[in-house]
Write an enzyme that holds these catalytic residues in place. Structure first.
Site, mmCIF file in Angstrom:
data_model
loop_
_atom_site.group_PDB
_atom_site.id
_atom_site.type_symbol
_atom_site.label_atom_id
_atom_site.label_comp_id
_atom_site.label_asym_id
_atom_site.label_seq_id
_atom_site.Cartn_x
_atom_site.Cartn_y
_atom_site.Cartn_z
ATOM 1 N N TRP A 103 0.838 -1.208 0.000
ATOM 2 C CA TRP A 103 0.000 0.000 0.000
ATOM 3 C C TRP A 103 0.865 1.247 0.000
ATOM 4 O O TRP A 103 0.555 2.226 -0.679
ATOM 5 C CB TRP A 103 -0.993 -0.027 1.165
ATOM 6 C CG TRP A 103 -1.930 -1.193 1.022
ATOM 7 C CD1 TRP A 103 -2.013 -2.290 1.809
ATOM 8 C CD2 TRP A 103 -2.882 -1.402 -0.036
ATOM 9 N NE1 TRP A 103 -2.950 -3.170 1.322
ATOM 10 C CE2 TRP A 103 -3.499 -2.646 0.200
ATOM 11 C CE3 TRP A 103 -3.276 -0.661 -1.147
ATOM 12 C CZ2 TRP A 103 -4.484 -3.173 -0.642
ATOM 13 C CZ3 TRP A 103 -4.251 -1.175 -1.992
ATOM 14 C CH2 TRP A 103 -4.849 -2.418 -1.742
ATOM 15 N N ASP A 173 -1.946 6.499 6.561
ATOM 16 C CA ASP A 173 -2.968 5.588 6.050
ATOM 17 C C ASP A 173 -3.295 4.617 7.187
ATOM 18 O O ASP A 173 -2.506 3.744 7.521
ATOM 19 C CB ASP A 173 -2.411 4.842 4.830
ATOM 20 C CG ASP A 173 -3.387 3.802 4.273
ATOM 21 O OD1 ASP A 173 -4.473 3.617 4.864
ATOM 22 O OD2 ASP A 173 -3.057 3.168 3.246
ATOM 23 N N LYS A 197 -12.885 -1.994 6.885
ATOM 24 C CA LYS A 197 -12.290 -2.978 7.805
ATOM 25 C C LYS A 197 -12.852 -2.771 9.212
ATOM 26 O O LYS A 197 -13.585 -3.609 9.708
ATOM 27 C CB LYS A 197 -10.773 -2.898 7.768
ATOM 28 C CG LYS A 197 -10.246 -3.220 6.351
ATOM 29 C CD LYS A 197 -8.884 -2.688 6.129
ATOM 30 C CE LYS A 197 -8.491 -2.486 4.694
ATOM 31 N NZ LYS A 197 -8.632 -3.613 3.799
HETATM 32 C C1 LIG Z 1 -3.522 -0.179 4.359
HETATM 33 C C2 LIG Z 1 -4.386 -0.056 3.147
HETATM 34 N N1 LIG Z 1 -4.314 1.057 2.410
HETATM 35 C C3 LIG Z 1 -5.070 1.219 1.305
HETATM 36 C C4 LIG Z 1 -5.937 0.243 0.889
HETATM 37 C C5 LIG Z 1 -6.757 0.469 -0.355
HETATM 38 O O1 LIG Z 1 -8.037 0.802 0.030
HETATM 39 P P1 LIG Z 1 -9.227 1.054 -0.966
HETATM 40 O O2 LIG Z 1 -9.571 -0.238 -1.595
HETATM 41 O O3 LIG Z 1 -10.289 1.590 -0.051
HETATM 42 O O4 LIG Z 1 -8.800 2.066 -1.963
HETATM 43 C C6 LIG Z 1 -6.071 -0.930 1.629
HETATM 44 C C7 LIG Z 1 -7.024 -1.975 1.190
HETATM 45 O O5 LIG Z 1 -7.047 -3.076 1.674
HETATM 46 C C8 LIG Z 1 -5.269 -1.079 2.778
HETATM 47 O O6 LIG Z 1 -5.341 -2.197 3.506
#
Ligand SMILES: Cc1ncc(COP(=O)(O)O)c(C=O)c1O
Length: 360
Positions: A103, A173, A197
């Site tokens: 991520w 994040d 989540k």
């Molecule tokens: C730590 C983290 N950041 C970003 C994301 C991406 O999120 P989204 O699908 O809401 O764009 C996720 C998705 O699992 C994640 O676990």
């Protein structure tokens, strides 16, 4: 009704009482004569729902008054782009990123489309099995911001500390550990999280931003401009109304369960139990460094990977679902967010012990 134990990384398990309350209000909300889904976002009833959700979020996370709370769309992924758009300035196109997984890699790539993401620390060489320590952070005091991922959903690592980044705004994040542990919001310039989540269904993205970071960059598309979104109180256009309503119900559940401090205690207990079961059995192995282990996502491998498919199939037969690890890390992963009960952890441990006894 046969509810399974859902170990999905996201969207993930929600508290049963929240689903039941939503079910009871699905067709008629209070005496409104209609579902929340059918309401105008500007109606009196809906304004109460969104205002209460924000108030509860501020109360539970103890958000200081000089921060705005925004309910956005586009997931955390859109934030990867919106953050550099808003926080890089005309004269400073550099930001520091702490690289701890897939991520953060995506966040770095988006920043590099607009400016320069400098890697302040990385655990890539160790396959993201640990979190860099404070003394390993090579921070640029002139960076426009420092970005971190507080919990790495895929590799199962979590920051055990909040980095000291001096006067540079810290951007986090928190998609996969928001509200799972106490966090001092005042240490951050901006916090963001997809809801799917720990906060509710997919479709809502939470942003908490310190007011002095609003309006750093003029001329942005209005939907992507935090200043405009803050002025319009997340109502520049139709917000994800039902998702925000569900988020409000999840926040009420957190409050009824003693707030974040109490949820954190339970999370520590649940995670410790599961890690112990893995560490005490040489049939299983957890790849992450002990100090960096996530309380939310617990990765583990089987001694013999040829048994992976059998393990997953037998687990499913027992109602233990979504244990397959991410394709990039392999093995297994049990995501044990706030709403995963201790009963679910116990059922998983019992199955793992039985499986190891039969196949070890
Ligand atoms: C730590 C983290 N950041 C970003 C994301 C991406 O999120 P989204 O699908 O809401 O764009 C996720 C998705 O699992 C994640 O676990």
């Amino acid at each position: 009704m046969a509810r399974v134990f859902n170990f999905s990384a996201g969207p993930s398990v929600l508290p049963l009482s929240v689903l039941q309350k939503a079910a009871g209000e699905l067709i008629e909300y209070g005496s409104a004569g209609m579902s929340v889904m059918e309401m105008s976002h500007r109606s009196k009833e809906y304004m109460t729902i969104i205002t209460q959700a924000e108030a509860l979020l501020r109360e539970l996370m103890q958000v200081p008054d000089n921060y705005k709370v925004l309910f956005q769309q586009g997931g955390a992924t859109l934030q990867f782009a919106t953050i550099p758009m808003n926080l890089l300035t005309t004269f400073n196109r550099n930001a520091d990123y702490i690289h701890t997984g897939i991520w953060s890699k995506k966040a770095i790539a988006e920043c590099n489309r607009q400016g320069h993401a400098r890697i302040a620390a990385s655990s890539e060489a160790e396959n993201f099995t640990r979190i860099p320590r404070q003394d390993e952070l090579d921070l640029d005091p002139a960076a426009a911001y420092v970005h971190m991922t507080t919990n790495n959903t895929i590799f199962g690592t979590e920051f055990p500390y909040i980095p000291d980044v001096g006067d540079v705004p810290l951007v986090a994040d928190m998609s996969s550990n928001i509200m799972s542990r106490e966090m001092d919001v005042s240490k951050f310039g901006l916090i963001y999280a997809g809801a799917q989540k720990n906060l509710g269904p997919a479709g809502v993205t939470l942003v908490i931003i310190r007011e002095d970071l609003l309006g750093r960059h003029a001329g942005l598309p209005l939907m992507l401009d935090y200043k405009v979104q803050a002025e319009k109180e997340s109502m520049l256009n139709t917000p994800p109304t039902y998702g925000i309503y569900m988020l409000g119900l999840v926040l009420q559940w957190i409050k009824e369960n003693g707030g974040i401090a109490s949820i954190e205690k339970k999370n520590i207990h649940k995670a410790a139990k599961l890690y112990q079961a893995i560490d005490n059995n040489d049939f299983y192995c957890c790849p992450t460094e002990v100090e960096s282990r996530s309380r939310m996502n617990v990765p583990f491998t089987l001694k013999n990977p040829d048994l992976d498919a059998t393990f997953l199939a037998e687990a499913e037969q027992q109602g233990l679902m979504n244990l397959k690890g991410h394709r990039l890390s392999g093995g297994m992963r049990a995501s044990i967010y706030n709403a995963m009960s201790e009963e679910g952890i116990d059922a998983l441990i019992a199955f793992m012990e039985d499986f190891a006894n039969r196949n070890g």
